[in-house]
Design an enzyme around this catalytic site. Structure first.
Site, short mmCIF file in Angstrom:
data_model
loop_
_atom_site.label_atom_id
_atom_site.label_comp_id
_atom_site.label_asym_id
_atom_site.label_seq_id
_atom_site.Cartn_x
_atom_site.Cartn_y
_atom_site.Cartn_z
N ASP A 73 0.83 -1.22 0.00
CA ASP A 73 0.00 0.00 0.00
C ASP A 73 0.86 1.26 0.00
O ASP A 73 0.37 2.35 0.33
CB ASP A 73 -0.91 0.01 1.24
CG ASP A 73 -2.36 -0.29 0.87
OD1 ASP A 73 -2.62 -0.62 -0.30
OD2 ASP A 73 -3.23 -0.20 1.75
N ASP A 132 3.02 -9.15 9.24
CA ASP A 132 3.32 -7.74 9.00
C ASP A 132 4.73 -7.60 8.45
O ASP A 132 5.54 -8.53 8.51
CB ASP A 132 3.17 -6.93 10.29
CG ASP A 132 1.71 -6.64 10.61
OD1 ASP A 132 0.84 -6.93 9.76
OD2 ASP A 132 1.43 -6.14 11.71
N ASP A 134 7.50 -6.30 9.33
CA ASP A 134 8.71 -6.46 10.14
C ASP A 134 8.81 -7.85 10.78
O ASP A 134 9.68 -8.09 11.62
CB ASP A 134 8.78 -5.39 11.23
CG ASP A 134 7.60 -5.46 12.19
OD1 ASP A 134 6.47 -5.61 11.70
OD2 ASP A 134 7.80 -5.35 13.41
N ASP A 226 -7.93 -6.55 13.48
CA ASP A 226 -7.57 -7.88 13.99
C ASP A 226 -8.46 -8.29 15.16
O ASP A 226 -8.96 -9.42 15.22
CB ASP A 226 -6.09 -7.92 14.38
CG ASP A 226 -5.66 -6.68 15.17
OD1 ASP A 226 -6.53 -5.89 15.58
OD2 ASP A 226 -4.44 -6.50 15.38
#
Length: 492
Positions: A73, A132, A134, A226
């Site tokens: 994104d 995600d 990281d 989430d």
């Protein structure tokens, strides 16, 4: 919850799979190798995209039964181009990987995931793993998690624990680690074992796609998509498993500014969700016990009552009693309860016991941010819908950004002659940015409370109220240090 965690340890209770792990490359044998979709949502995270894509591409799973979606994104053209090239590199190596970029970037992460799930080929997959940008899963991550779904049709989610490469980087990361160690070791594990429900952590988890679809899919109505999907799945009867012994490596925010924004989102979002979900919880067919747990423990206690308690009592009420001689607070409230709570919070991280006093003071300091976030989420104020991607430093287990210059040149995977030169130029720019002089931000609310607490400390000293004086003095100093951004890394 701590007693429940103690019982789990003593009795050695943990979820077990119904099959043994088999090391195969092609899926042959009697192993359980369903079709798995892996998603890596990211947004302008050029510090970490390489390590996350590399880790996911090295997952030990039959190549014909896995597809990796890199959901970019980013609105920065350079970052987009770099991620595209990384995906192209792994595709040439034979990895089943695709790059997706949305033109209309609505709904933040939830919108990104929702868009990805609308692809026609998703119907061919049974499970979806989410990481995600990281996060770096180990190569056997899917084997340790997906195997729990075999012969367990009621299971909707398997969540792994996070581990942190930079937990000892500075005082701020050490204090964050205490909270997160308690969250995973106690909250997630106890709820998973005894209730088969907990809040999805948004990453390092595997969902049954049928459970996602049955629960209404990803919704953009809050900043905690989430938690939203986990609550709706629970209301629809899906079970969840938390694996405390399966870890996925990631990093903690190293600056107070990044941590503050992260905590604002994590505490305003649940209050938005509580307002939206309360009618559904009341009308749902789950047991009264589970409804009570959702309303009072899952939402109200941790996300509303505790921030309100910490902020009003320790930051406002206790200070004001120093100016009103007739008003007194018992030691049980101002001393024994907070010390006991801090002691219990730090139990899952025994090596952090030397930091118990800074932890208590810092948690009271953070109550300002959490209280403000809770109010904004509860009453739908403007900042409730603020979404800021948590700033990453790009640290890995081998080193930090400085190691970029020490690495040799990578092989050229693109036909464009200037790709390697361009990547080296970018690394040089990152190094310059890393060495660039940083400055301290000033936080007005924290400084105002520091002035109030230190003034109350002087008043307490003059009236010979010993224990109040020490608490107010050290708490005022803590607010002062945070207000001048003297904890953690400074911002550029």
């Amino acid at each position: 919850m701590c007693l429940g965690c103690f019982w789990i340890r003593v009795m050695k209770i943990k979820p077990v799979t119904k099959q043994r792990l088999i090391d195969v490359e092609d899926g042959a044998g009697d192993g359980f190798f369903p079709m798995v979709l892996v998603q890596i949502p990211m947004c302008n995270e050029k510090e970490v995209y390489q390590q996350s894509i590399e880790a996911v591409c090295n997952l030990n799973w039959p190549k014909s039964k896995i597809l990796i979606q890199v959901l970019d994104d980013s609105d920065d053209p350079t970052t987009q181009w770099l991620i595209k090239e990384e995906v192209h590199k792994w595709k040439q190596d034979g990895v089943n990987i695709v790059y997706r970029h949305r033109v209309i970037r609505d709904g933040y992460k939830a919108g990104n995931l929702k868009s990805a799930m609308s692809c026609s080929y998703v119907k061919d997959y049974e499970f979806v793993a989410i990481f995600d940008a990281d996060f770096q899963p180990s190569s056997d991550f899917l084997k340790k998690t997906v195997s729990h779904f075999k012969d367990n049709e009621e299971l909707g989610l398997v969540q792994a624990r996070w581990s942190f490469v930079n937990k000892d980087e500075n005082l701020l990361t050490r204090l964050q680690y205490i909270n997160l160690a308690f969250h995973f070791e106690v909250e997630q594990q106890v709820n998973g074992i005894f209730l088969n429900f907990f809040g999805f952590n948004g990453t390092a988890g595997v969902w049954r796609i049928k459970a996602l679809e049955d629960s209404g899919g990803w919704l953009e109505r809050t900043t905690v998509e989430d938690m939203d999907i986990a609550v709706r799945a629970h209301l629809h009867g899906w079970k969840m498993i938390f694996l405390n012994d399966v870890e996925c490596q990631c990093e903690l925010p190293e600056s107070y500014e990044a941590y503050r924004k992260q905590q604002h989102r994590w505490h305003s979002g649940p209050m938005q969700l509580f307002r939206l979900c309360l009618p559904d919880i009341i009308k749902s067919k789950i047991s009264i016990w589970k409804k009570g747990n959702l309303i009072f423990l899952f939402f109200l206690l941790r996300k509303l009552i505790l921030p309100f308690y910490s902020f009003t009592l320790f930051c406002i009420v206790l200070s004001m009693t120093m100016f009103i001689p007739e008003a007194t607070l018992p030691l049980l409230i101002i001393c024994y309860i907070p010390v006991t709570m801090s002691f219990l919070n730090i139990l899952p991280a025994p090596k952090s016991f030397p930091f118990i006093v800074p932890y208590l003071l810092f948690e009271n300091t953070m109550s300002v941010t959490k209280f403000n976030a809770m109010i904004s989420g509860l009453f739908q104020l403007g900042s409730a819908y603020e979404w800021v991607v948590t700033k990453k430093s790009g640290r890995s287990s081998e080193g930090d950004l400085i190691s970029l210059n020490e690495k040799g040149p990578k092989p050229k995977y693109n036909s464009e002659p200037d790709l390697e030169e361009f990547q080296q130029q970018l690394k040089d720019e990152e190094m310059k940015a890393y060495r660039k002089k940083k400055h301290n931000k000033v936080y007005t609310k924290e400084l105002m409370l520091a002035f109030l607490l230190l003034t109350a400390a002087v008043r307490s000293l003059l009236s010979a109220q010993g224990i109040h004086f020490y608490f107010l003095l050290f708490q005022g100093i803590a607010f002062f240090l945070v207000g001048l951004d003297l904890i953690g890394e400074q911002v550029e």
